[in-house]
Design an enzyme around this catalytic site. Structure first.
Site, PDB file in Angstrom:
ATOM      1  N   GLU A 131       0.813  -1.221   0.000  1.00 30.40           N
ATOM      2  CA  GLU A 131       0.000   0.000   0.000  1.00 30.40           C
ATOM      3  C   GLU A 131       0.846   1.270   0.000  1.00 30.40           C
ATOM      4  O   GLU A 131       0.465   2.275  -0.605  1.00 30.40           O
ATOM      5  CB  GLU A 131      -0.968   0.010   1.184  1.00 30.40           C
ATOM      6  CG  GLU A 131      -2.237  -0.811   0.952  1.00 30.40           C
ATOM      7  CD  GLU A 131      -2.056  -2.299   1.180  1.00 30.40           C
ATOM      8  OE1 GLU A 131      -0.978  -2.697   1.675  1.00 30.40           O
ATOM      9  OE2 GLU A 131      -2.975  -3.074   0.857  1.00 30.40           O
ATOM     10  N   HIS A 144     -12.197  -5.341   7.872  1.00 28.90           N
ATOM     11  CA  HIS A 144     -12.586  -5.099   6.474  1.00 28.90           C
ATOM     12  C   HIS A 144     -13.949  -4.408   6.381  1.00 28.90           C
ATOM     13  O   HIS A 144     -14.633  -4.532   5.376  1.00 28.90           O
ATOM     14  CB  HIS A 144     -12.666  -6.423   5.690  1.00 28.90           C
ATOM     15  CG  HIS A 144     -11.343  -7.059   5.398  1.00 28.90           C
ATOM     16  ND1 HIS A 144     -10.534  -7.599   6.362  1.00 28.90           N
ATOM     17  CD2 HIS A 144     -10.686  -7.265   4.221  1.00 28.90           C
ATOM     18  CE1 HIS A 144      -9.440  -8.110   5.802  1.00 28.90           C
ATOM     19  NE2 HIS A 144      -9.505  -7.919   4.502  1.00 28.90           N
TER      20      HIS A 144
END
Lengths: 325, 326
Positions: B61, B130
């Site tokens: 990321e 999530h």
């Protein structure tokens, strides 16, 4: 480097050394606030690398980045004015010592979160590849950055995407106050990591401007030819501590003495003598540098403070800072 | 084009429209290429534009957003995907320290025209790591624009505005809305950032909502209408720029305010919104303001637990009933 190029590099390194000394003195006089991370001792890396780069290439530096900014076209006056919080500063006094940036010359910034700029340099190289230019990007960073996640993410991405980017580590043996060897699993913190990414990893004497220029020219040529990234570990030493508050008492006297004898300016003078450049010519160059920096200090001191309203500009591309309608 | 388009198809359509008109637009992210994205929000982009413009990345990321930043600084308009908004924390340095500050700290020398897209929010039972609604994280950082569309047409229109923006935009696509459908907008549909929409008119109370909470607020308004309470629903669309003028104008008509937020109450955007109302619109109010927001706990897994934690139609209706009787 031919004699003229080496003389120019010597003069540029001397300008940087004098500017760093001026920054140090101005700090002691209370004219520079915050902190500074001086690069005295590291000059040959910035100047040698720059001598191997083209005007359109991109450079990303760290909070210890005065030398890179100056090597890539920032004047001592602009830099010192920035350090002294003047409106005439390189970043209009919004950046300070740790964020010297001169975008017009491709010097795309100095970043004070360790390692953060390595992925950015990969991205600039990606952009060059996408646009089909022959530009490359160079990220200068310290040995401490080699233990940051962004270092490894950037190397892997650059390697798999075959990006034209050079990662140049200035290994000055200390991660802030701690010997890098005490906190790193391999003896050469940058070069030893290169094989893990399948890219070249080289070590160079970072105090020898000619050696740096040659290494960067070779690796830059490789990158421009589409052969991907490389890691260069330039071994060097800080003349000052990590930052202004650090007298660097943790460094063994013998080590300091050995490295001070291996000074980049002295090395360059020796090489100039070998090439037959008369000492008087070299001394003249040094005097020009001293005079230039002296004038830069006076001019920077004379600059106005920023208009307080400037605090509310430059967040957005329209120049403003409004967060609501 | 089809008569209806889903929210998930609208994401790819919105990006594709911009990629067709501007060769500087490129995409990067995990699984976005041949796989079409884990949420199928980039289906067709690789096939149409090729691997030279749609780049699969490693699970990195920091590299994704950092590289997007470097590319944006040097002439490209990258659209970076961070798969789940929870993972923004993995590259938070770029969102909090690098991207939003570089223009300012360089005295205006550098522009960072990039979009970071990410799937936000709960409702699908993905568990605590999530499922978060994280738009309030970005809301604390000066220098980021924040878009969170609620309809397919807005996805396309706001994507156009985000990609064309010379400023960095964090673009929250709500997971709970991906399967919803709507009318596809006409070519060159652009919804400028910072313009809220009054999506239902009403005279008694203003419900201000964002993304997945817009349909929740609309359903609550239906229920309330049956009870004789007229709820006006404002879809905020963006958090930065925050369209306070539309909110204050609506409040001028209704005199009562409820914010409907999926993010936790603590530090949620509704707190800022009501503080502006307190500063500038206090005289417009005939009742206290109410915030219906997520609970300050990690998102639990089971449906029954998740519903306990995030706002529902019933919770919104209950809050409004209390206010209407005030």
């Amino acid at each position: 480097m031919d004699p003229a190029e080496l003389l120019a590099a010597y003069e540029q390194m001397t300008i940087i050394r004098r500017t760093e000394k001026a920054a140090h003195d101005l700090f002691l006089q209370g004219l520079v606030k915050g902190t500074t991370h001086l690069a005295a001792g590291h000059e040959a890396i910035a100047v040698g690398a720059s001598a191997a780069l083209r005007p359109g290439d991109y450079v990303f530096a760290t909070y210890r980045g005065h030398h890179h900014a100056m090597a890539r076209g920032a004047t001592p006056e602009e830099c010192l004015a920035e350090l002294m919080s003047r409106a005439t500063g390189l970043c209009r006094a919004k950046g300070g010592s740790m964020h010297l940036t001169k975008a017009s010359t491709g010097m795309l910034g100095s970043y004070a979160i360790v390692g953060a700029h390595l992925p950015m340099a990969a991205g600039a190289a990606w952009s060059a590849k996408l646009r089909g230019t022959e530009q490359i990007a160079v990220a200068f960073f310290g040995d401490g950055a080699t233990n940051i996640g962004a270092f490894h993410e950037a190397l892997n991405l650059a390697a798999v995407w075959k990006l034209p980017v050079l990662f140049v580590c200035e290994n000055n043996l200390y991660m802030e106050y701690t010997p890098i060897a005490d906190v790193t699993a391999v003896p050469r913190p940058a070069a030893d990591r290169a094989p893990a990414y399948g890219i070249p990893g080289e070590v160079v004497d970072g105090n020898d401007v000619v050696a740096v220029q040659e290494a960067v020219a070779r690796l830059a040529g490789r990158a421009r030819a589409g052969d991907g990234p490389a890691l260069l570990e330039a071994q060097t030493y800080r003349h000052f501590g990590h930052s202004r508050a650090d007298p660097a008492a943790y460094r063994p006297a013998e080590e300091v003495e050995r490295w001070l004898k291996h000074d980049p300016l002295d090395l360059a003078r020796g090489r100039l003598a070998e090439l037959g450049v008369p000492e008087a010519v070299v001394t003249e160059a040094a005097e020009r540098a001293t005079s230039l920096v002296h004038k830069a200090v006076e001019a920077a001191k004379a600059g106005p403070e920023p208009d307080p309203r400037e605090a509310m500009t430059d967040v957005w591309a329209d120049g403003g800072a409004a967060w609501r309608t | 084009m089809a008569d209806v388009i889903s929210y998930r198809e609208a994401v790819a359509e919105g990006i594709a429209r911009e990629m067709r008109r501007d060769p500087a637009v490129v995409c990067l992210g995990e699984d976005i290429g041949a796989a079409g994205g884990v949420f199928k929000t980039t289906v067709g982009l690789r096939a149409e534009f090729g691997p030279g413009r749609v780049w699969d990345t490693p699970i990195s990321e920091q590299a994704i957003v950092g590289a997007a930043m470097g590319a944006a600084m040097t002439g490209m308009r990258p659209v970076a995907e961070i798969m789940f908004s929870d993972f923004l924390a993995c590259c938070w340095d770029y969102l909090a320290n690098e991207i939003p500050k570089v223009r300012y700290m360089t005295g205006g020398q550098v522009t960072v025209p990039l979009v970071v897209r990410t799937a936000n929010g709960g409702g699908l039972g993905f568990g605590a790591q999530h499922s978060q609604a994280t738009e309030n994280w970005a809301f604390t950082v000066p220098g980021l624009k924040i878009a969170a569309p609620a309809t397919p047409a807005d996805v396309i229109g706001m994507m156009a505005a985000a990609i064309r923006s010379d400023d960095p935009v964090v673009f929250f696509e709500h997971k709970g809305l991906l399967a919803t459908k709507g009318e596809p907008p006409p070519p060159d549909h652009v919804v400028e950032l910072g313009h809220a929409a009054v999506v239902r008119e009403g005279a008694d109370v203003t419900l201000v909502a964002l993304a997945s909470m817009v349909p929740v607020a609309l359903k609550a308004a239906d229920v309330l209408a049956g009870e004789g309470i007229g709820a006006e629903v404002v879809d905020l669309r963006c958090l930065v720029p925050l369209d306070m003028s539309t909110v204050l104008a609506s409040l001028g008509r209704t005199s009562r305010l409820v914010t409907v937020e999926e993010n936790p109450y603590q530090g949620g955007w509704g707190a800022t919104l009501v503080s502006v109302v307190a500063d500038e619109g206090f005289a417009l109010l005939d009742a206290p303001v109410r915030r219906v927001a997520g609970e300050c706990v990690p998102l639990p897994f089971a449906d029954v637990l998740e519903e306990e934690v995030i706002p529902t139609v019933d919770k919104v209706v209950a809050a409004v009933r209390g206010l209407a009787a005030y």
